[in-house]
Design an enzyme around this catalytic site. Structure first.
Site, PDB file in Angstrom:
ATOM      1  N   GLY A  61      -9.054  -8.161  -2.894  1.00  0.00           N
ATOM      2  CA  GLY A  61      -9.256  -9.283  -1.985  1.00  0.00           C
ATOM      3  C   GLY A  61      -8.645 -10.573  -2.492  1.00  0.00           C
ATOM      4  O   GLY A  61      -7.532 -10.581  -3.021  1.00  0.00           O
ATOM      5  N   ARG A 104       0.835  -1.218   0.000  1.00  0.00           N
ATOM      6  CA  ARG A 104       0.000   0.000   0.000  1.00  0.00           C
ATOM      7  C   ARG A 104       0.865   1.262   0.000  1.00  0.00           C
ATOM      8  O   ARG A 104       0.471   2.273  -0.572  1.00  0.00           O
ATOM      9  CB  ARG A 104      -0.938  -0.002   1.202  1.00  0.00           C
ATOM     10  CG  ARG A 104      -2.026  -1.026   1.021  1.00  0.00           C
ATOM     11  CD  ARG A 104      -3.122  -0.833   2.020  1.00  0.00           C
ATOM     12  NE  ARG A 104      -4.301  -1.549   1.592  1.00  0.00           N
ATOM     13  CZ  ARG A 104      -5.197  -2.076   2.416  1.00  0.00           C
ATOM     14  NH1 ARG A 104      -5.051  -1.948   3.707  1.00  0.00           N
ATOM     15  NH2 ARG A 104      -6.238  -2.706   1.945  1.00  0.00           N
ATOM     16  N   LYS A 140     -19.982 -16.348   0.078  1.00  0.00           N
ATOM     17  CA  LYS A 140     -21.396 -16.087   0.357  1.00  0.00           C
ATOM     18  C   LYS A 140     -22.086 -15.274  -0.719  1.00  0.00           C
ATOM     19  O   LYS A 140     -21.544 -14.269  -1.173  1.00  0.00           O
ATOM     20  CB  LYS A 140     -21.504 -15.300   1.670  1.00  0.00           C
ATOM     21  CG  LYS A 140     -21.088 -16.087   2.873  1.00  0.00           C
ATOM     22  CD  LYS A 140     -21.255 -15.200   4.066  1.00  0.00           C
ATOM     23  CE  LYS A 140     -21.008 -15.942   5.362  1.00  0.00           C
ATOM     24  NZ  LYS A 140     -21.014 -15.016   6.484  1.00  0.00           N
ATOM     25  N   GLY A 144     -13.113  -3.783  -0.096  1.00  0.00           N
ATOM     26  CA  GLY A 144     -14.459  -3.212   0.031  1.00  0.00           C
ATOM     27  C   GLY A 144     -14.729  -2.132  -1.013  1.00  0.00           C
ATOM     28  O   GLY A 144     -15.821  -2.069  -1.582  1.00  0.00           O
TER      29      GLY A 144
HETATM   30  P1  AMP Z   1     -14.967 -14.055  -0.406  1.00  0.00           P
HETATM   31  O1  AMP Z   1     -14.241 -13.371   0.714  1.00  0.00           O
HETATM   32  O2  AMP Z   1     -16.451 -14.008  -0.301  1.00  0.00           O
HETATM   33  O3  AMP Z   1     -14.451 -13.663  -1.775  1.00  0.00           O
HETATM   34  O4  AMP Z   1     -14.671 -15.591  -0.220  1.00  0.00           O
HETATM   35  C1  AMP Z   1     -13.384 -16.117  -0.297  1.00  0.00           C
HETATM   36  C2  AMP Z   1     -13.349 -17.391   0.470  1.00  0.00           C
HETATM   37  O5  AMP Z   1     -14.361 -18.259  -0.028  1.00  0.00           O
HETATM   38  C3  AMP Z   1     -12.042 -18.119   0.322  1.00  0.00           C
HETATM   39  O6  AMP Z   1     -11.410 -18.171   1.570  1.00  0.00           O
HETATM   40  C4  AMP Z   1     -12.458 -19.495  -0.160  1.00  0.00           C
HETATM   41  O7  AMP Z   1     -11.778 -20.533   0.505  1.00  0.00           O
HETATM   42  C5  AMP Z   1     -13.923 -19.570   0.201  1.00  0.00           C
HETATM   43  N1  AMP Z   1     -14.637 -20.522  -0.644  1.00  0.00           N
HETATM   44  C6  AMP Z   1     -14.723 -20.537  -1.970  1.00  0.00           C
HETATM   45  N2  AMP Z   1     -15.395 -21.632  -2.388  1.00  0.00           N
HETATM   46  C7  AMP Z   1     -15.721 -22.332  -1.285  1.00  0.00           C
HETATM   47  C8  AMP Z   1     -16.401 -23.556  -1.057  1.00  0.00           C
HETATM   48  N3  AMP Z   1     -16.869 -24.268  -2.079  1.00  0.00           N
HETATM   49  N4  AMP Z   1     -16.581 -23.973   0.216  1.00  0.00           N
HETATM   50  C9  AMP Z   1     -16.110 -23.241   1.239  1.00  0.00           C
HETATM   51  N5  AMP Z   1     -15.446 -22.078   1.095  1.00  0.00           N
HETATM   52  C10 AMP Z   1     -15.248 -21.623  -0.145  1.00  0.00           C
END
Ligand code: AMP
Length: 395
Positions: free
Chosen positions: A352, A37, A202, A375
């Site tokens: 991210g 950063r 999610k 974010g």
């Molecule tokens: P996000 O912060 O929403 O972009 O999510 C990233 C996280 O989602 C990572 O740490 C991944 O390990 C997790 N992730 C992706 N696919 C899966 C899955 N099928 N089951 C559990 N965790 C997952």
């Protein structure tokens, strides 16, 4: 939304107050573990110094309570690191608007750099207290925002301070200019086909991104655990996969709204435990047996997504296709990353985990833009307008 940039203003002999994002990760001893950063802000910093400006840098670090100094959140280590990177002394003020800041601002000569203490030590930073913003504004002739990671926030150093500077120049730094160029301008006039690839844990985190991108993309490809909530919405079996049952109605809505555009996985790489060494199998999407969980897109989906990427002109990617931290469930994410890196499309990687994945895989130089904001880049992909940017001067 072309904004006036720091390159467009005459800095010679002028004092520039620059909001940067020096919110760096640190270890238990306070040592900076990743100075990216700070390095990202160097082009704007160097540009002011080279043109004989006097530079004041302000930033937040961590989440102090806003009730005075908290030693674990001091910005002092960032001033030390910046001095090393610039190869010249960098002054540090032990307060933000207090006597030390005031005397060090007054002592600045052309080409000097001063880092102020953490803006979030002041209650005025979050609460928008007018005298705090006014004092900061009084330090400078020019305001510059180069803190992309904080652009979705409306804290005083992002909004009240530039507003308190009245008619004086208020500009973006090079980093913010580049992020806006790709995450907003390119996306609003994309080369087509325009494809978005969205993954991650999610659906609830990405609802507004999916909605916004369904309105402007030709295809929205879904991966990650959020695919299983869509699968539930279609009446599929998801075993013990990570799902959000309360988001099933919303997933149904998105499927209906995105007819033909929203592409879901056709197969799933699953395991009988959340571990690299679990038993594994590939099953058709929506057919995950009891006791098994989906951990990645399957090979057929990976190939299909890679083919869609190959024929696209603009690609936006946010969120991994599976548990990419845990091989072999990184294969889907790798296949998508490689297809993006190999394609001639304008490719934009949201911050991210997808930014981390593209860097880990060594593809960062093969894509057009890797966003530095988590974010902030998600908010921009949601189509949100940032007040901290809107109030700056137009080019
Ligand atoms: P996000 O912060 O929403 O972009 O999510 C990233 C996280 O989602 C990572 O740490 C991944 O390990 C997790 N992730 C992706 N696919 C899966 C899955 N099928 N089951 C559990 N965790 C997952």
């Amino acid at each position: 939304m072309a904004k006036k940039s720091i390159a467009d203003v005459d800095c010679h002999g002028k004092t520039v107050l620059m909001r940067v994002d020096f919110n760096v990760p640190q270890d238990d001893t306070g040592a900076i573990t990743d100075d990216r950063r700070i390095r990202m802000a160097l082009p704007s910093i160097q540009s002011v110094i080279d043109r004989g400006g006097k530079l004041i840098l302000m930033s937040h670090l961590g989440r102090p309570k806003g009730k005075g100094p908290e030693p674990e959140f001091t910005l002092h280590p960032t001033a030390v690191r910046l001095a090393e990177l610039l190869g010249k002394p960098v002054a540090f003020a032990s307060d933000t608007v207090g006597p030390d800041a005031q005397s060090k601002v007054a002592a600045l000569a052309q080409g000097d750099v001063l880092v102020l203490e953490n803006v979030r030590f002041n209650p005025g930073e979050k609460e928008g207290e007018a005298s705090y913003a006014k004092t900061l504004a009084s330090f400078a002739d020019i305001y510059c925002n180069d803190a992309f990671g904080t652009c979705h926030r409306e804290e005083a150093s992002m909004v009240a301070v530039p507003l308190a500077m009245g008619n004086q120049p208020k500009v973006v730094g090079f980093l913010v200019a580049k992020e806006i160029q790709y995450l907003s301008d390119t996306i609003s006039k994309p080369g087509r086909p325009f494809v978005a690839i969205l993954g991650g844990a999610k659906v609830s985190d990405k609802i507004n991104v999916i909605k916004n991108l369904l309105g402007i993309c030709d295809y929205v490809l879904i991966g990650g655990a959020m695919a299983y909530t869509f699968s539930l919405a279609q009446g599929g079996k998801t075993g013990k996969s990570l799902v959000e049952p309360d988001k099933v109605p919303l997933a149904k809505e998105l499927i209906a709204a995105g007819s033909g555009k929203l592409i879901l996985p056709s197969d799933t790489h699953c395991g009988d435990a959340f571990s690299s060494s679990c038993n594994k199998q590939v099953v058709a999407a929506g057919n995950i047996p009891d006791g098994w969980e989906g951990l990645d897109i399957g090979p057929e989906t990976a190939k299909r997504y890679a083919d869609i990427v190959k024929s696209s002109k603009t690609v936006v990617w946010n969120g991994p296709m599976g548990v990419f931290e845990m091989p072999p469930f990184d294969e889907g994410t790798k296949a998508v990353a490689k297809a993006i890196a190999d394609s001639d499309a304008v490719s934009i990687i949201g911050g991210g985990d997808s930014a981390a994945a593209i860097e880990q895989l060594g593809f960062a130089d093969a894509v057009t833009h890797v966003s530095t904001g988590g974010g902030a880049s998600l908010s921009m992909l949601e189509g949100e307008k940032f007040r901290a940017v809107e109030i700056l001067d137009e080019a």
